[in-house]
Write an enzyme that holds these catalytic residues in place. Structure first.
Site, PDB file in Angstrom:
ATOM      1  N   ASP A  29      45.659  73.412  68.988  1.00  0.00           N
ATOM      2  CA  ASP A  29      46.337  72.345  69.210  1.00  0.00           C
ATOM      3  C   ASP A  29      46.713  72.388  70.739  1.00  0.00           C
ATOM      4  O   ASP A  29      46.907  73.330  71.544  1.00  0.00           O
ATOM      5  CB  ASP A  29      47.545  72.379  68.607  1.00  0.00           C
ATOM      6  CG  ASP A  29      47.326  71.977  67.064  1.00  0.00           C
ATOM      7  OD1 ASP A  29      46.248  71.585  66.661  1.00  0.00           O
ATOM      8  OD2 ASP A  29      48.500  72.064  66.205  1.00  0.00           O
TER       9      ASP A  29
ATOM     10  N   GLN B 190      44.237  65.931  75.242  1.00  0.00           N
ATOM     11  CA  GLN B 190      44.870  64.528  75.019  1.00  0.00           C
ATOM     12  C   GLN B 190      44.455  63.549  76.121  1.00  0.00           C
ATOM     13  O   GLN B 190      44.717  63.770  77.404  1.00  0.00           O
ATOM     14  CB  GLN B 190      46.505  64.800  75.223  1.00  0.00           C
ATOM     15  CG  GLN B 190      47.012  65.954  74.343  1.00  0.00           C
ATOM     16  CD  GLN B 190      48.170  66.807  74.733  1.00  0.00           C
ATOM     17  OE1 GLN B 190      48.002  67.249  76.052  1.00  0.00           O
ATOM     18  NE2 GLN B 190      49.249  67.342  74.079  1.00  0.00           N
TER      19      GLN B 190
ATOM     20  N   ARG C 154      38.611  68.325  70.085  1.00  0.00           N
ATOM     21  CA  ARG C 154      39.101  67.311  69.449  1.00  0.00           C
ATOM     22  C   ARG C 154      39.877  66.505  70.416  1.00  0.00           C
ATOM     23  O   ARG C 154      40.749  67.080  71.254  1.00  0.00           O
ATOM     24  CB  ARG C 154      40.295  67.854  68.518  1.00  0.00           C
ATOM     25  CG  ARG C 154      41.062  66.782  67.772  1.00  0.00           C
ATOM     26  CD  ARG C 154      42.402  67.627  67.406  1.00  0.00           C
ATOM     27  NE  ARG C 154      42.365  68.590  66.390  1.00  0.00           N
ATOM     28  CZ  ARG C 154      43.142  69.177  66.323  1.00  0.00           C
ATOM     29  NH1 ARG C 154      44.349  69.436  66.978  1.00  0.00           N
ATOM     30  NH2 ARG C 154      43.125  70.100  65.051  1.00  0.00           N
TER      31      ARG C 154
HETATM   32  P1  FDA Z   1      48.282  54.874  67.754  1.00  0.00           P
HETATM   33  O1  FDA Z   1      49.660  55.599  67.838  1.00  0.00           O
HETATM   34  O2  FDA Z   1      48.113  53.885  68.355  1.00  0.00           O
HETATM   35  O3  FDA Z   1      48.371  54.440  66.296  1.00  0.00           O
HETATM   36  C1  FDA Z   1      47.521  53.604  65.857  1.00  0.00           C
HETATM   37  C2  FDA Z   1      47.908  53.274  64.184  1.00  0.00           C
HETATM   38  O4  FDA Z   1      47.885  54.352  63.396  1.00  0.00           O
HETATM   39  C3  FDA Z   1      49.383  52.509  64.366  1.00  0.00           C
HETATM   40  O5  FDA Z   1      49.427  51.211  64.626  1.00  0.00           O
HETATM   41  C4  FDA Z   1      49.816  53.051  62.818  1.00  0.00           C
HETATM   42  O6  FDA Z   1      49.237  51.842  62.045  1.00  0.00           O
HETATM   43  C5  FDA Z   1      49.077  54.280  62.496  1.00  0.00           C
HETATM   44  N1  FDA Z   1      49.979  55.342  62.889  1.00  0.00           N
HETATM   45  C6  FDA Z   1      49.962  56.245  63.978  1.00  0.00           C
HETATM   46  N2  FDA Z   1      50.760  57.203  63.920  1.00  0.00           N
HETATM   47  C7  FDA Z   1      51.458  57.013  62.676  1.00  0.00           C
HETATM   48  C8  FDA Z   1      52.564  57.686  62.272  1.00  0.00           C
HETATM   49  N3  FDA Z   1      53.135  58.634  62.555  1.00  0.00           N
HETATM   50  N4  FDA Z   1      53.129  56.958  61.050  1.00  0.00           N
HETATM   51  C9  FDA Z   1      52.493  55.868  60.368  1.00  0.00           C
HETATM   52  N5  FDA Z   1      51.493  54.991  60.806  1.00  0.00           N
HETATM   53  C10 FDA Z   1      51.072  55.725  62.101  1.00  0.00           C
HETATM   54  N6  FDA Z   1      48.918  65.404  69.658  1.00  0.00           N
HETATM   55  C11 FDA Z   1      49.045  66.428  70.582  1.00  0.00           C
HETATM   56  O7  FDA Z   1      49.643  65.957  71.564  1.00  0.00           O
HETATM   57  N7  FDA Z   1      48.420  67.730  70.379  1.00  0.00           N
HETATM   58  C12 FDA Z   1      47.622  68.129  69.174  1.00  0.00           C
HETATM   59  O8  FDA Z   1      47.295  69.090  69.253  1.00  0.00           O
HETATM   60  C13 FDA Z   1      47.545  66.858  68.249  1.00  0.00           C
HETATM   61  N8  FDA Z   1      46.690  67.317  67.243  1.00  0.00           N
HETATM   62  C14 FDA Z   1      46.316  66.066  66.303  1.00  0.00           C
HETATM   63  C15 FDA Z   1      45.584  66.447  65.370  1.00  0.00           C
HETATM   64  C16 FDA Z   1      44.958  65.383  64.487  1.00  0.00           C
HETATM   65  C17 FDA Z   1      44.053  65.505  63.451  1.00  0.00           C
HETATM   66  C18 FDA Z   1      45.538  64.108  64.768  1.00  0.00           C
HETATM   67  C19 FDA Z   1      45.155  62.877  63.802  1.00  0.00           C
HETATM   68  C20 FDA Z   1      46.469  63.894  65.660  1.00  0.00           C
HETATM   69  C21 FDA Z   1      46.980  65.005  66.565  1.00  0.00           C
HETATM   70  N9  FDA Z   1      47.996  64.776  67.381  1.00  0.00           N
HETATM   71  C22 FDA Z   1      48.193  65.571  68.426  1.00  0.00           C
HETATM   72  C23 FDA Z   1      48.919  63.569  67.523  1.00  0.00           C
HETATM   73  C24 FDA Z   1      48.083  62.414  68.428  1.00  0.00           C
HETATM   74  O9  FDA Z   1      48.405  62.810  69.891  1.00  0.00           O
HETATM   75  C25 FDA Z   1      48.870  61.024  68.104  1.00  0.00           C
HETATM   76  O10 FDA Z   1      50.167  61.297  68.448  1.00  0.00           O
HETATM   77  C26 FDA Z   1      48.683  60.598  66.742  1.00  0.00           C
HETATM   78  O11 FDA Z   1      47.580  60.646  66.328  1.00  0.00           O
HETATM   79  C27 FDA Z   1      49.153  58.914  66.839  1.00  0.00           C
HETATM   80  O12 FDA Z   1      48.335  58.353  67.948  1.00  0.00           O
HETATM   81  P2  FDA Z   1      46.846  57.499  67.190  1.00  0.00           P
HETATM   82  O13 FDA Z   1      45.959  58.016  68.020  1.00  0.00           O
HETATM   83  O14 FDA Z   1      46.914  57.557  65.886  1.00  0.00           O
HETATM   84  O15 FDA Z   1      47.319  56.001  67.869  1.00  0.00           O
END
Ligand code: FDA
Length: 305
Positions: A130, A161, A182
């Protein structure tokens, strides 16, 4: 403002000690994790596998600063790997460098990381690293590079990121290692000098980094719940005359479940990150900060008792 407040709360030791004892918080957390025990995470991975979806399992916890506690974390990960193998699960693990003792020194974290990657290698699995807040970025990238170079390990993947201004250069520097990466948008509170403050810039950076990896990397995990971005990347892949590099879509347990199933049904490789363990407070605050509407969910639970 709500996001800033929640990210501030994620770093408060007092709240981390007090809030998790409250029943309404515990029940709200269940939406994002199957339980606190190892068996809960393994059970969820098995359920996903039956639906054609893989898993990544992570033990919650960060900034572990006692050598004994770090050793206990490593033992727990070794036990998860053993059970993954024993259960024939399509599952990997994901670790935070500060959980493996990075605050005690880079060599400490490297030793533990090499140990876990060697075990994952024996069983044909993979260890994801991570990415934490930007103060750990350089050390984390060094850990990954040293792990790949030192042991010729191709069973280790690194999270980058998209919100960080430094990520395109980091990717450029890593490409000679044929890395497994990732991409995520990024979950921590960062200054505008370090990270793009505007969503549309983060989304654009994610797309550019993702397509670059699809062209030149070893394997890429596109970790986002953003359907617009996912569809844009899938469209890009469909439009390539030559098959792109290996890729999969990763999401978090409990978030956009219908979308996870739809993508798997449509033939995408989908993998879900399942978190477990008692140290869930900072992680949960970051999940709330990603979508402040989730705070209403917590409040609803509060009034339900
Ligand atoms: P965005 O925030 O734009 O969300 C898109 C849509 O997804 C939203 O409109 C909503 O519908 C839905 N959604 C997103 N988050 C939600 C929530 N918490 N609850 C409900 N609905 C939600 N970060 C980091 O800094 N270091 C890391 O190592 C990791 N590792 C990691 C692994 C994996 C497998 C994932 C999926 C995510 C991470 N993250 C992470 C977290 C990442 O940085 C990010 O904060 C989240 O994935 C939310 O961002 P989205 O890309 O989903 O887009």
């Amino acid at each position: 403002m709500i996001r800033t407040g929640l990210l501030w709360a994620s770093r408060s030791p007092w709240l981390a000690k007090t809030l998790p004892r409250r029943r309404f918080v515990k029940s709200a957390v269940r939406r994002f994790m199957p339980g606190e025990e190892r068996k809960d995470a393994l059970g969820a991975a098995k359920d996903l596998q039956e639906k054609g979806i893989g898993a990544v399992i992570t033990l919650l916890g960060e900034n572990v600063r006692s050598p004994d506690e770090v050793r206990a974390v490593v033992e727990e990960y070794r036990a998860i790997l053993t059970e993954i193998e024993y259960g024939g699960l399509d599952a990997q693990i994901s670790v935070k460098p500060t959980q493996l003792g990075l605050d005690l020194g880079e060599e400490v974290a490297l030793e533990h990381l090499l140990d876990l990657v060697a075990k994952a290698r024996e069983m044909g699995s993979l260890v994801w690293i991570d990415m934490e807040d930007s103060s750990y970025r350089e050390a984390t990238i060094r850990l990954f590079s040293r792990c790949v170079e030192k042991a010729d390990f191709s069973e280790v993947g690194l999270c980058l990121q998209a919100y960080l201004r430094s990520s395109p250069q980091d990717l450029q520097d890593l490409l000679p290692l044929s890395p497994i990466i990732r991409f995520v948008k990024g979950a921590y509170a960062e200054s505008p000098e370090v990270a793009f403050p505007k969503r549309k810039d983060v989304d654009e950076a994610f797309f550019r980094l993702g397509t670059r990896m699809l062209e030149e990397g070893e394997m890429v995990a596109l970790a986002t719940h953003d359907s617009v971005l996912v569809e844009r990347l899938r469209e890009w892949v469909r439009g390539r005359p030559v098959g792109p590099k290996r890729h999969e879509i990763q999401m978090l347990y409990g978030i956009r479940v219908e979308e996870q199933l739809r993508l798997a049904r449509e033939g995408e490789a989908v993998r879900i990150l399942i978190s477990y363990g008692p140290a869930w407070f900072p992680w949960y605050m970051r999940r709330l900060a990603e979508r402040p509407a989730n705070v209403w969910f917590v409040l609803k639970n509060l009034f339900r008792g």
